[in-house]
Design a protein around this motif. Structure first.
Motif, PDB file in Angstrom:
ATOM      1  N   ASP A   1      11.871   9.734 -17.725  1.00  0.00           N
ATOM      2  CA  ASP A   1      11.862  11.185 -17.508  1.00  0.00           C
ATOM      3  C   ASP A   1      12.421  11.573 -16.148  1.00  0.00           C
TER       4      ASP A   1
ATOM      5  N   GLU B   1       7.977  19.193 -19.683  1.00  0.00           N
ATOM      6  CA  GLU B   1       6.962  18.246 -20.135  1.00  0.00           C
ATOM      7  C   GLU B   1       7.435  16.853 -19.739  1.00  0.00           C
TER       8      GLU B   1
ATOM      9  N   ARG C   1       6.229  12.694 -18.364  1.00  0.00           N
ATOM     10  CA  ARG C   1       5.188  11.669 -18.323  1.00  0.00           C
ATOM     11  C   ARG C   1       4.961  11.213 -16.882  1.00  0.00           C
TER      12      ARG C   1
ATOM     13  N   TRP D   1       1.109  12.271 -20.743  1.00  0.00           N
ATOM     14  CA  TRP D   1       2.024  13.411 -20.823  1.00  0.00           C
ATOM     15  C   TRP D   1       1.451  14.573 -20.018  1.00  0.00           C
TER      16      TRP D   1
ATOM     17  N   SER E   1      -1.945  15.133 -22.988  1.00  0.00           N
ATOM     18  CA  SER E   1      -1.929  13.923 -23.821  1.00  0.00           C
ATOM     19  C   SER E   1      -2.525  14.182 -25.188  1.00  0.00           C
TER      20      SER E   1
ATOM     21  N   LYS F   1      -0.117  16.175 -27.270  1.00  0.00           N
ATOM     22  CA  LYS F   1       0.999  15.352 -27.713  1.00  0.00           C
ATOM     23  C   LYS F   1       0.567  14.438 -28.861  1.00  0.00           C
TER      24      LYS F   1
END
Length: 363
Positions: A195, A217, A219, A229, A255, A258
């Motif tokens: 990311d 968004e 991690r 997340w 998290s 997700k």
């Protein structure tokens, strides 16, 4: 006029000359009145001496005022000091007002005189505005501290190099770091390697597009090696002249969301697969069961016509009955297979393992 009177006149002239010259130290000794027969001269001497005393007292009073000794005693019954007494009173009142202003009373209004009073009143107005501004700043600071300490979301302040300057308690818990560790932590190092590019673009939008707030968004990798997340909202921190000096990033752990999204996607895929299986099943049923039933209907109809005869042909009846039985058995087997297949496609087959002898099976 005798010698004594001439001496008095000379001393009086000397006193008057010193008064006119503005001399501070004046000798007011004109000698004893004995030997002076002229009453007018004696009266004049008394008045000059009294005038000299008033002059000297006024001089000392004015010098004390000019040196800032505002609480010195003003001479009484002194015509020379009259105007200065008013100044003395106003200066003492002004001193009191300035002390009140210094203690925070900005409702004072100075009426001393002229430009001096205007300057002080402008200063009071500026101080009052500053006080209001400072109160607002304190209120905002208290509000910020309250939000910073109680927010369930993590709040991180970074400089332009992404080094953590300050973080909220929730951020420390979320990132699994301490205040001491955070001083040497670069926030970009906590972003998941996959990311990193999104993180760079995420903050670059603030300066390139002029946006006030950006969203992403991403991690976050913890020291334990695990990751979670996060939903991140970032804004620029500006200095007093509006120049960027860092970032404020608000972090929310998503998290669970997700995981729910992934579960929902899985359910969607399973539902799509189930629908495809159902459509396929219906297609098979419509096609593969239609033919056996056509045969059943055909042979059944022929069997009915044969049995309606007065002397039915028994062989034909047996033949049709046998064909109907065979067709029915095949249709039933096909139906069982279709039902088992549908159970298999929908993961509803119950597995029941059992021991088998391969030798017997092969034999």
């Amino acid at each position: 006029m005798n010698e004594k009177e001439n001496d008095v006149i000379l001393k009086l002239n000397g006193i008057v000359d010193k008064l006119l010259s503005g001399n501070r130290k004046i000798d007011l000794d004109v000698g004893e009145p004995n030997g002076v027969e002229n009453k007018d001269l004696t009266s004049l001497a008394d008045k000059v001496v009294h005038l000299g005393e008033q002059y000297r007292d006024s001089y000392d009073f004015i010098m004390n005022l000019s040196s800032g000794k505002l609480y010195t005693e003003a001479p009484r019954m002194n015509a020379f000091a009259g105007p200065f007494k008013q100044l003395h009173s106003e200066l003492r009142h002004l001193t009191w007002q300035i002390q009140e202003i210094a203690d925070g009373d900005y409702d004072q209004r100075v009426s001393f005189s002229g430009d001096f009073a205007d300057a002080i009143n402008k200063m009071i107005t500026a101080l009052r505005e500053r006080q209001v501004l400072m109160e607002r700043i304190r209120e905002n600071e208290n509000l910020f501290r309250s939000i910073f300490s109680t927010s369930p979301d993590g709040i991180v302040l970074c400089d332009l190099n992404h080094c953590i300057v300050r973080a909220s308690n929730a951020a420390y818990r979320m990132l699994q770091i301490t205040k001491e560790i955070s001083k040497n932590t670069n926030f970009s190092d906590l972003i998941h390697p996959e990311d990193k590019e999104n993180y760079k673009r995420f903050l670059a939008d603030l300066s390139i597009d002029g946006k006030t707030t950006v969203f992403a968004e991403l991690r976050i990798v913890l020291s334990s090696g695990t990751s979670f997340w996060s939903e991140q909202n970032a804004s620029l921190l500006l200095d007093s002249i509006g120049k960027p000096k860092g970032y404020i990033i608000i972090i929310r752990d998503i998290s669970e969301r997700k995981a729910a999204e992934a579960q929902l996607l899985q359910y969607t895929d399973e539902l799509d697969e189930s629908n495809r299986t159902k459509d396929k099943l219906f297609s098979i049923i419509a096609h593969d069961l239609k033919s056996p039933f056509n045969a059943l209907l055909g042979f059944g109809n022929m069997l009915v016509r044969e049995t309606d005869k007065e002397e039915p042909d028994i062989e034909r009846v047996k033949k049709f009955s046998k064909l109907i039985h065979e067709s029915t058995t095949k249709s039933y087997d096909l139906l069982i297979n279709l039902l088992d297949w549908s159970l298999l496609q929908s993961d509803r087959i119950v597995i029941k393992p059992e021991l088998l002898n391969r030798s017997d099976i092969i034999t």
